[in-house]
Scaffold this active site. Sequence first.
Site, PDB file in Angstrom:
ATOM      1  N   ASP A 140      71.115  65.074  40.546  1.00  0.00           N
ATOM      2  CA  ASP A 140      71.142  63.707  40.048  1.00  0.00           C
ATOM      3  C   ASP A 140      71.068  62.760  41.237  1.00  0.00           C
ATOM      4  O   ASP A 140      71.883  62.838  42.150  1.00  0.00           O
ATOM      5  CB  ASP A 140      72.442  63.462  39.269  1.00  0.00           C
ATOM      6  N   ASP A 162      68.772  58.422  38.312  1.00  0.00           N
ATOM      7  CA  ASP A 162      69.604  57.559  37.492  1.00  0.00           C
ATOM      8  C   ASP A 162      69.082  56.123  37.514  1.00  0.00           C
ATOM      9  O   ASP A 162      68.756  55.577  38.577  1.00  0.00           O
ATOM     10  CB  ASP A 162      71.040  57.603  38.037  1.00  0.00           C
ATOM     11  N   GLU A 187      65.346  58.245  34.710  1.00  0.00           N
ATOM     12  CA  GLU A 187      66.036  57.577  33.615  1.00  0.00           C
ATOM     13  C   GLU A 187      65.570  56.126  33.622  1.00  0.00           C
ATOM     14  O   GLU A 187      65.887  55.378  34.533  1.00  0.00           O
ATOM     15  CB  GLU A 187      67.556  57.653  33.803  1.00  0.00           C
ATOM     16  N   HIS A 240      75.127  63.269  28.986  1.00  0.00           N
ATOM     17  CA  HIS A 240      76.503  62.864  29.280  1.00  0.00           C
ATOM     18  C   HIS A 240      76.823  61.454  28.797  1.00  0.00           C
ATOM     19  O   HIS A 240      77.998  61.068  28.788  1.00  0.00           O
ATOM     20  CB  HIS A 240      76.747  62.953  30.793  1.00  0.00           C
ATOM     21  N   ASP A 241      75.818  60.692  28.388  1.00  0.00           N
ATOM     22  CA  ASP A 241      76.024  59.328  27.903  1.00  0.00           C
ATOM     23  C   ASP A 241      75.889  59.202  26.390  1.00  0.00           C
ATOM     24  O   ASP A 241      76.106  58.107  25.848  1.00  0.00           O
ATOM     25  CB  ASP A 241      75.008  58.374  28.555  1.00  0.00           C
TER      26      ASP A 241
END
Length: 557
Positions: free
Chosen positions: A98, A199, A255, A328-329
């Site tokens: 990440d 991210d 993302e 995870h969100d």
Amino acid sequence: MAKQWWKESVVYQIYPRSFCDSNGDGIGDLNGVTGKLDYLKELGIDVIWLSPVYRSPNDDNGYDISDYEDIMEEFGTMEDFDRMLAAAHERGIKIVMDLVVNHTSDEHQWFVESRSSLDNPKRDYYIWREPVDGHEPNNLGSCFSGSAWEFDETTGMYYLHCFSKKQPDLNWENETVRQEVFDMMTRWCEKGIDGFRMDVISMISKPEGLPDGPLMENSIYGEPMSVCNGPHVHEYLREMNQKVLSKYDIMTVGECAGVTIDEAKKYANAEGTELNMVFQFEHVGLDVDGNGKWCDKKFDLPQLKKVLSKWQNELYEVAWNSIYFCNHDQPRIVSRLGNDSDEFRVRSAKCIGTMIHMMQGTPYVYQGEELGMTNQQFNSVDDFDDIEAINAYHELKEMNIFSEEELMARICYKNRDNARTPMQWDDSANAGFTTGEPWLAVNQNYTKINAKDELADADSVFHYYQKLIALRKSHDIIVYGKYDLLMPEDAHIFAYTRTYGDEKLLVVCNFSEEPQKFVVPEGYDLEKAELLIHNMDKAVQDGMADGFEAMAWYWKK
């Protein structure tokens, strides 16, 4: 369409804090990941996307990085990381890191120096502005509630933070900042990692002059997403590609909050000048109401079909899709789109898996999705760890829009902790996640939903996902075939076809609890087809699907 290993791969996201704890401190760690690699090998995945394990003060669970080239003490050491990387590679599993470079932690040495004085060499590493009439430079809000500006007493100026005030945004207009990031990425690639998940990468280029954003719903602040897809974002990513990404055989996914189809075609273009693929959020943002994210509204299936089909069709042969529901969100999809009751949980988890894994693009499985894990039951705001949920609770409570009961129901349903409860390995204490006190409470249903039981049950969600993954590896049509939607207005059936040369695929998924009729398209004779996968144990009925039934038929001339 050019074939690539990352197009044919299935990615498994690990949120290390919640995956497996090897030392009993209640927090998952790198050695815990290493110890479960054989489990992932059995599932059949090709790539692990590892959420951040870098040194961090943990204001946002590792997405606030204080050192990009060291490991968070709770997770282990760099030697533990190297051992995990080698063990994964021995099993044919790749590791994607990440990459969080829109912002750092305020404890990163760059920011410590930047805030120290107006003339510090790193002052321009971040975005600083003078007060306007004694207030914030503009109305921009933070994604985590409140203003996106924080006043710093040392120099009497504001710095921008699109997330927590402990996550100051980097100034990508500064060429030295970009080179620092590229050099850091190169060192990770030289270490042998296999790619980056980037991210909020669509936020790295801010609009010229940082104007006010449109007001958010029920807020005095401007929409933080208005800084997405800024004027230089593609220029910066092409530079990153040229200086780092193109030099290695790696996988990249961005993302991209606020991304449109036209922008996605640039980010993930087939020429490979920027990224391999993007995460878009249009489909997972459909279950909202007039009060935004914090609601318990269910998906409208025709609307969901329309959005997913748009991305399938308009990126075909132009750019590459990532296909997912969970991360995870995101709250657990079996509780959002499926039915997590005892009667329908397993069947609906398989139905959702069938629908998404038979589409075109690279599929992502989030830890526990392959078990059909569900949302957690939270009893009070004290049960939350998620900074976004905690801030939203207090902000909405102050606005007095909802009763306490309604407010809790909304935030419980949509908060990010639903995805972050510890992985359910077995029916022992704390679901086998830890021998200590878990950092976040384990879902109470772990004695009924856990990996040990599902591995022993040939009809489990785990084994169904194992079969879905295996089918993708043995049938190019699932990876590369053209997608066409059927029955677009039907409120219950999600059906589509895939075509690839002389091969055809028909996928039918019933998203209701009751049997539903579906139309078999002309030229698709079920009697001459191979039933590739089916989530029921009874014989297929021509033109009829039982509650949450899912099936895929295959033809080859």
